[in-house]
Scaffold this motif. Structure first.
Motif, PDB file in Angstrom:
ATOM      1  N   LYS A  61      26.276  45.617  41.833  1.00 51.28           N
ATOM      2  CA  LYS A  61      26.589  44.842  40.975  1.00 51.28           C
ATOM      3  C   LYS A  61      28.058  44.766  41.244  1.00 51.28           C
ATOM      4  CE  LYS A  61      22.759  44.932  38.469  1.00 51.28           C
ATOM      5  NZ  LYS A  61      22.373  45.653  36.509  1.00 51.28           N
ATOM      6  N   LYS A  62      28.933  45.307  41.064  1.00 53.15           N
ATOM      7  CA  LYS A  62      30.879  45.352  40.962  1.00 53.15           C
ATOM      8  C   LYS A  62      31.173  44.489  42.202  1.00 53.15           C
ATOM      9  CE  LYS A  62      30.439  49.014  37.550  1.00 53.15           C
ATOM     10  NZ  LYS A  62      31.245  50.047  37.518  1.00 53.15           N
ATOM     11  N   SER A  63      31.858  43.609  41.701  1.00 51.91           N
ATOM     12  CA  SER A  63      32.485  42.818  43.052  1.00 51.91           C
ATOM     13  C   SER A  63      33.439  43.047  43.116  1.00 51.91           C
ATOM     14  CB  SER A  63      32.877  41.587  42.686  1.00 51.91           C
ATOM     15  OG  SER A  63      33.755  41.542  41.680  1.00 51.91           O
ATOM     16  N   ALA A  64      34.987  42.744  44.568  1.00 50.87           N
ATOM     17  CA  ALA A  64      35.951  43.789  44.528  1.00 50.87           C
ATOM     18  C   ALA A  64      36.371  42.783  44.213  1.00 50.87           C
ATOM     19  CB  ALA A  64      36.178  42.957  46.260  1.00 50.87           C
ATOM     20  N   ASN A  65      36.668  41.817  43.655  1.00 46.20           N
ATOM     21  CA  ASN A  65      38.141  41.796  42.523  1.00 46.20           C
ATOM     22  C   ASN A  65      38.067  42.074  41.527  1.00 46.20           C
ATOM     23  OD1 ASN A  65      38.285  39.431  43.468  1.00 46.20           O
ATOM     24  ND2 ASN A  65      37.207  38.468  42.461  1.00 46.20           N
ATOM     25  N   HIS A  66      36.783  43.432  40.880  1.00 42.76           N
ATOM     26  CA  HIS A  66      36.495  43.982  39.889  1.00 42.76           C
ATOM     27  C   HIS A  66      37.230  45.742  40.347  1.00 42.76           C
ATOM     28  CE1 HIS A  66      34.851  47.834  37.734  1.00 42.76           C
ATOM     29  NE2 HIS A  66      34.851  46.623  36.838  1.00 42.76           N
ATOM     30  N   PHE A  67      36.713  45.783  41.961  1.00 39.30           N
ATOM     31  CA  PHE A  67      37.772  47.476  42.061  1.00 39.30           C
ATOM     32  C   PHE A  67      38.847  46.717  42.264  1.00 39.30           C
ATOM     33  CE2 PHE A  67      38.981  48.964  46.157  1.00 39.30           C
ATOM     34  CZ  PHE A  67      38.948  50.164  45.404  1.00 39.30           C
ATOM     35  N   ALA A  68      39.092  45.891  42.677  1.00 44.98           N
ATOM     36  CA  ALA A  68      40.676  45.648  42.636  1.00 44.98           C
ATOM     37  C   ALA A  68      41.616  45.966  41.360  1.00 44.98           C
ATOM     38  CB  ALA A  68      41.817  44.184  42.833  1.00 44.98           C
ATOM     39  N   ARG A  69      41.787  44.841  40.128  1.00 46.22           N
ATOM     40  CA  ARG A  69      41.698  45.434  38.913  1.00 46.22           C
ATOM     41  C   ARG A  69      41.919  46.575  38.308  1.00 46.22           C
ATOM     42  NH1 ARG A  69      38.018  40.815  37.361  1.00 46.22           N
ATOM     43  NH2 ARG A  69      38.685  38.773  38.130  1.00 46.22           N
ATOM     44  N   LEU A  70      40.773  47.260  39.235  1.00 51.98           N
ATOM     45  CA  LEU A  70      40.696  48.872  38.586  1.00 51.98           C
ATOM     46  C   LEU A  70      41.658  49.830  39.266  1.00 51.98           C
ATOM     47  CD1 LEU A  70      39.060  50.911  36.627  1.00 51.98           C
ATOM     48  CD2 LEU A  70      37.267  51.139  39.192  1.00 51.98           C
ATOM     49  N   LEU A  71      41.996  49.580  40.935  1.00 49.64           N
ATOM     50  CA  LEU A  71      43.148  49.346  41.544  1.00 49.64           C
ATOM     51  C   LEU A  71      44.474  49.201  41.017  1.00 49.64           C
ATOM     52  CD1 LEU A  71      43.431  51.746  43.501  1.00 49.64           C
ATOM     53  CD2 LEU A  71      43.383  49.433  45.158  1.00 49.64           C
ATOM     54  N   ALA A  72      44.470  48.382  40.241  1.00 52.33           N
ATOM     55  CA  ALA A  72      46.022  48.123  39.296  1.00 52.33           C
ATOM     56  C   ALA A  72      45.918  48.596  38.679  1.00 52.33           C
ATOM     57  CB  ALA A  72      46.196  46.711  39.366  1.00 52.33           C
TER      58      ALA A  72
END
Length: 144
Positions: A18-29
């Protein structure tokens, strides 16, 4: 049939979550920004202590505080988990088309709650696994 299942297995295991790559990028930032903030705060604390005392005392104090907090984190992580009731599994069991037919005694079992919550989190993977298991069982029983 087993050959087809073995070919489909990589697709089943890599089903989208359910989690997208954008969510991962925001979390990493966010994590990077938090690490940078902690680094700046630690630098300010070292400078503040070094002006009052000396650099050796400043590094020793900050290092001791970091060691104590890391030890606390390790203790918390390695402590045995307390049993928590999974409320989302019980509510999903009541709204699920199949889960609503389950008796209350089965719904309250922790293994069933865990299974229902995993199905709720990854419905594509659960459906693919159910189809695969059903195909294997039908192959064994009906010899198609």
């Amino acid at each position: 049939m087993f050959k087809l299942v073995s070919y489909a297995l990589p697709f089943i295991l890599n089903a989208p979550s359910k989690k997208s790559a954008n969510h991962f990028a925001r979390l990493l930032a966010a994590y990077f920004t938090m690490c940078l903030a902690v680094l700046m705060i630690l630098t300010a604390v070292i400078i503040l202590i070094a002006t009052t005392y000396n650099a050796v005392v400043a590094f020793a104090a900050v290092g001791g505080a970091l060691l104590a907090s890391a030890s606390l984190f390790v203790y918390i992580i390695n402590s045995p988990n307390r049993k928590r009731k999974n409320l989302s599994a019980s509510t999903s069991a009541s709204t699920d088309p199949i889960g609503k037919f389950l008796p209350e005694a089965i719904k309250s079992h922790p293994t069933i709650q865990t299974l229902l919550s995993q199905i709720g989190e990854n419905p594509i993977t659960a459906a693919a696994a159910a189809v695969t298991i059903g195909a294997l069982i039908s192959k064994e029983f009906f010899e198609d």
